[in-house]
Design an enzyme around this catalytic site. Structure first.
Site, short mmCIF file in Angstrom:
data_model
loop_
_atom_site.label_atom_id
_atom_site.label_comp_id
_atom_site.label_asym_id
_atom_site.label_seq_id
_atom_site.Cartn_x
_atom_site.Cartn_y
_atom_site.Cartn_z
N HIS A 197 0.83 -1.20 0.00
CA HIS A 197 0.00 0.00 0.00
C HIS A 197 0.87 1.26 0.00
CE1 HIS A 197 -3.56 2.41 1.15
NE2 HIS A 197 -2.69 3.12 1.85
N GLU A 198 1.83 1.32 0.90
CA GLU A 198 2.69 2.50 1.01
C GLU A 198 3.61 2.65 -0.20
OE1 GLU A 198 2.08 4.80 3.11
OE2 GLU A 198 0.68 3.64 4.30
N HIS A 232 1.81 4.72 -2.72
CA HIS A 232 1.91 6.16 -2.46
C HIS A 232 3.30 6.69 -2.84
CE1 HIS A 232 -1.95 6.31 -0.52
NE2 HIS A 232 -1.58 5.56 0.51
#
Length: 186
Positions: free
Chosen positions: A68-69, A72
């Site tokens: 997920h990170e 980003h």
């Protein structure tokens, strides 16, 4: 509960019989069902596996957070936003290394993570100090176009969906065994 994981392969000679399985502190007695197919393998789960299951769950959650990170991080780099820190885990930092002005961190508690971008706190500062507008430098989160900020926010969940899709494809390609007893009408 049994205190260990024990794979047991059933043979025709024990179908319908009582079987004793010796554990560390106790003995498990079970009757092998008549409908069990010879060659069927079962795993006995018990108290010894609970900690391992919890550990696998924490590591799995850590992997999901990492993916997920990373979404980003990649989106911020594409949009020209400076990423100050990228951490897997939260709390005290165990290891860190700075590469291309980004501090990559491994923290103690693997139940989260973050991708810290330059200027992320500018909105909060503007509210607290009653600024008429958010002061953002060109390489900061609030210094870019709002659609780029939305793109950065969107890419984290998108990477999770992409990972789930790829995981299902890999699992289907590898395959798995499913053991069942045949239906019997009495």
């Amino acid at each position: 509960d049994v205190y260990c994981d024990v794979p047991i392969t059933f043979t025709e000679s024990i179908l319908g019989c009582k079987v004793k399985i010796l554990g560390i502190n106790e003995t498990l007695e079970l009757t092998v069902p008549e409908l069990t197919q010879p060659g069927t393998v079962i795993m006995l789960k018990g108290k010894g596996t609970k900690m391992l299951t919890i550990l696998y769950g924490i590591l799995g959650l850590g992997l999901i957070v990492l993916i997920h990170e990373t979404g980003h991080l990649i989106a911020a780099r594409i949009c020209g936003v400076k990423v100050e820190a990228f951490s897997v885990g939260m709390g005290p930092i165990l290891l860190h290394k700075t590469i291309k002005n980004t501090d990559y961190r491994l923290s103690l508690i693997p139940l989260g993570g973050y991708c810290e971008m330059k200027g992320e706190k500018a909105f909060t500062e503007a509210l607290e100090n009653n600024y008429p507008e958010i002061q953002g430098e060109p390489d900061s989160f609030y210094g870019i176009h709002p659609l780029k900020r939305a793109f950065i926010a969107f890419m984290g969940p998108f990477f999770n969906v992409l990972f789930a899709f790829l995981a299902f494809i890999i699992i289907s390609a590898i395959g798995y065994n499913y053991y069942s007893t045949p239906s019997k009408i009495i």
